[in-house]
Design a protein around this motif. Structure first.
Motif, PDB file in Angstrom:
ATOM      1  N   ARG A 229      -0.559   4.922  -2.249  1.00  0.00           N
ATOM      2  CA  ARG A 229       0.396   5.344  -0.967  1.00  0.00           C
ATOM      3  C   ARG A 229      -0.027   4.898   0.186  1.00  0.00           C
ATOM      4  NH1 ARG A 229       5.187   8.207  -1.424  1.00  0.00           N
ATOM      5  NH2 ARG A 229       5.226   9.815   0.562  1.00  0.00           N
ATOM      6  N   ASP A 230      -1.165   4.671   0.523  1.00  0.00           N
ATOM      7  CA  ASP A 230      -1.507   4.353   2.230  1.00  0.00           C
ATOM      8  C   ASP A 230      -1.432   2.837   2.213  1.00  0.00           C
ATOM      9  OD1 ASP A 230      -2.659   4.779   4.415  1.00  0.00           O
ATOM     10  OD2 ASP A 230      -4.657   3.787   3.557  1.00  0.00           O
ATOM     11  N   TRP A 231      -0.998   2.127   0.950  1.00  0.00           N
ATOM     12  CA  TRP A 231      -0.638   0.628   1.218  1.00  0.00           C
ATOM     13  C   TRP A 231       0.453   0.450   2.139  1.00  0.00           C
ATOM     14  CZ3 TRP A 231      -2.180  -3.548  -2.796  1.00  0.00           C
ATOM     15  CH2 TRP A 231      -3.257  -3.443  -3.175  1.00  0.00           C
TER      16      TRP A 231
ATOM     17  N   TRP B 111       3.541   5.708   5.833  1.00  0.00           N
ATOM     18  CA  TRP B 111       4.279   6.905   5.672  1.00  0.00           C
ATOM     19  C   TRP B 111       3.982   8.036   6.713  1.00  0.00           C
ATOM     20  CZ3 TRP B 111       7.538   7.098   1.189  1.00  0.00           C
ATOM     21  CH2 TRP B 111       7.295   6.110   0.328  1.00  0.00           C
TER      22      TRP B 111
ATOM     23  N   TYR C  96       9.240   6.338   5.315  1.00  0.00           N
ATOM     24  CA  TYR C  96       8.300   5.040   5.386  1.00  0.00           C
ATOM     25  C   TYR C  96       8.835   4.204   6.272  1.00  0.00           C
ATOM     26  CZ  TYR C  96      12.062   3.081   2.421  1.00  0.00           C
ATOM     27  OH  TYR C  96      13.300   2.539   1.582  1.00  0.00           O
TER      28      TYR C  96
ATOM     29  N   ASN D 290       0.565  -1.481   5.201  1.00  0.00           N
ATOM     30  CA  ASN D 290      -0.270  -0.932   6.033  1.00  0.00           C
ATOM     31  C   ASN D 290      -1.574  -1.853   6.040  1.00  0.00           C
ATOM     32  OD1 ASN D 290      -2.097   0.377   7.594  1.00  0.00           O
ATOM     33  ND2 ASN D 290      -2.426   2.005   5.914  1.00  0.00           N
TER      34      ASN D 290
ATOM     35  N   ASN E 179      -5.338  -0.858   5.928  1.00  0.00           N
ATOM     36  CA  ASN E 179      -6.118  -0.583   4.794  1.00  0.00           C
ATOM     37  C   ASN E 179      -6.657  -1.831   4.124  1.00  0.00           C
ATOM     38  OD1 ASN E 179      -6.776  -0.188   1.958  1.00  0.00           O
ATOM     39  ND2 ASN E 179      -5.055   1.590   1.648  1.00  0.00           N
TER      40      ASN E 179
END
Ligand code: GLC
Length: 510
Positions: free
Chosen positions: A122-124, A127, A161, A173, A176
């Motif tokens: 998700r955190d790639w 959001w 997004y 992102n 990350n």
């Protein structure tokens, strides 16, 4: 020893439009390979190939679904390896495009990230919850590059997004560390295969201000054109380490789409970020002496002190071709070629400019690009036959004007053509240290004429570019001989002070 890219002339290939072997009307990697003899004859040092990775093609390849494979439309990894080997056999370097700001929404990373809020990926991507301050409750007011907002609502998981470009191009992102590691692995994949470097897409976009502040009200530019977050420089230093681990001769050329030379200059860091940073300010200047002189002087002032090597681009796949922008005259396009290939720095040629191609007129029913850039992406005409060297289906875009005469074979047969002018300029540049590496200094010149000297030790050249339509008389100290003349008429003769309108010359001491 000077790195190879400091004296190189780069040639940009838009693979869909260069050369087709499959007969589907879309160019391919084998097509590029089959045309390497031409590029060697022309005399370029390196090619930059726009994306050929697996892609749904909503942005014609700048929406990457797999960074480590070739889209079947363009061939296979085996085709790439053959192209690379045959280019290297001809002493032509190969730079590939790398698109790190965003992936395709079809990339397995995004498919996984989108699956659920607690997805490990998700955190790639970027959001945010609604409602924010932007229209319709968007997290902010940023605009996407081809129109519309930079946020798309994901119904299934109830979050927005971010996409600085199309909704099909979600932004990665880069804060990350897993993203950074995965993207470094894609660089190594191509470095291991032997590529000579990367042209890096949308460098200025890589990191965003974590607070995601609104752009000022009334700002008309898409956010991608103003995003310039300081944290990107650390990302670039680490990219540079990845490239430098391969012996120090792999080049990073970054697209820094911020229209300010001092800002762009910062992206070379202290020699530890990009090797070359595209400065697109000249792309938006008219064919005007004052404008060009200002550009050149600013580049000299900003880049020379930090040891930066300038880049010069007149045309690319995102903008109308310069012949079209400068009013359509071939004389002017010839004079512009002399300018482009004699400035201090790395020139980037865009396929077909050596033929004097104008933009194609694209009728409304043939428009395919969401950014309206089809006109400059017309197919390369190779010969005068009805298919112009494209073996099967008609090419995916219409021809630029006059393909029956403005094609490689016809212009190659005519020594006075613009194609031969480019070839002579490339040869002159290659054989002269002053032209490919020397200092730049303005010379006195009459109204309408830009005159400068390039010098490296004893090697000297003078360059005259007449931006006006009227002939000019230029008084230079010392006897000079015409080495290259954009009119192809006076080469090899003593320079007598006369310069025709819309013409340019390279002079060498007689
Ligand atoms: C760059 C490319 C352009 C592309 C965009 C999004 O500006 O040059 O063609 O559409 O990035 O990847």
């Amino acid at each position: 020893m000077e790195p190879w890219w400091r004296s190189a002339v780069f040639y940009q290939i838009y693979p869909r439009s260069f050369a087709d072997t499959g007969g589907d009307g879309v160019g391919d990697l084998a097509g590029i390979r089959c045309r390497l003899d031409y590029l060697q004859w022309l005399g370029v040092d390196a090619v930059w190939i726009c994306p050929f990775y697996r892609s749904p093609m909503t942005d014609f390849g700048y929406d990457v679904a797999d960074y480590c494979d070739v889209d079947p439309m363009f061939g296979t990894l085996g085709d790439f390896d053959r192209l690379l080997a045959e280019a290297h056999a001809r002493d032509i370097k190969v730079v590939v495009d790398w698109v790190p700001n965003h992936t395709s929404d079809q990339h397995p990373w995004f498919v996984e990230a989108r699956r659920a809020r607690d997805s490990p990926k998700r955190d790639w991507y970027v959001w945010r919850d609604g409602p924010g301050t932007g229209a319709g409750g968007r997290p902010n007011n940023w605009k996407a590059a081809f129109g519309g907002d930079a946020w798309t609502w994901d119904q299934a998981t109830g979050q927005w997004y971010l996409h600085l470009f199309l909704p099909t191009q979600p932004d990665l992102n880069w804060r990350n560390p897993e993203v950074e590691e995965a993207m470094h692995a894609t660089l190594r994949f191509w470095l291991d295969r032997g590529v000579d470097g990367f042209r890096i897409d949308v460098v200025q976009g890589l990191t965003k201000d974590p607070a995601l502040p609104d752009d000022p009200p009334g700002q008309l530019l898409p956010h991608a054109a103003v995003n310039d977050c300081a944290d990107t420089h650390a990302v670039l230093r680490r990219l540079r380490q990845v490239a430098d681990a391969y012996g120090g001769d792999r080049v990073l050329v970054g697209e820094v789409y911020l229209l300010s030379t001092p800002t762009v200059a910062r992206y070379v860091g202290n020699g530890d970020e990009l090797h070359l940073a595209f400065d697109f300010t000249p792309l938006y200047e008219p064919w005007d002496l004052g404008a060009w002189r200002g550009r050149i002087e600013e580049v000299e002032e900003e880049l020379a002190p930090v040891g930066g090597w300038p880049t010069w681009t007149l045309s690319n796949h995102d903008n109308p071709r310069h012949r079209t922008r400068y009013g359509g005259s071939e004389r002017r396009a010839r004079a512009a070629a002399v300018l482009l290939l004699t400035l201090r720095g790395a020139p980037f040629l865009y396929y077909g400019e050596e033929l004097g191609l104008e933009d194609a007129l694209v009728p409304p029913d043939r428009v395919v690009d969401p950014g309206g850039r089809d006109g400059c992406r017309s197919p390369m005409p190779w010969d005068a036959s009805p298919g112009h060297g494209w073996p099967g289906a008609a090419p995916w875009l219409p021809w630029a004007p006059e393909p029956e005469v403005r094609n490689v074979a016809s212009l190659r047969a005519d020594e006075g053509s613009i194609l031969h002018l480019y070839r002579r300029l490339l040869a002159a540049r290659r054989s002269s240290p002053a032209l490919h590496g020397g200092a730049w200094r303005p010379l006195e010149a009459p109204a309408g004429v830009l005159a400068y000297e390039r010098a490296d030790g004893d090697d000297r050249r003078a360059v005259l570019v007449n931006f006006g339509e009227a002939p000019a008389t230029v008084a230079l100290e010392g006897p000079w001989e015409v080495e290259v003349d954009s009119d192809a008429a006076l080469e090899g003769t003593r320079f007598r002070g006369r310069l025709a309108g819309d013409a340019a010359m390279v002079l060498r001491p007689a």
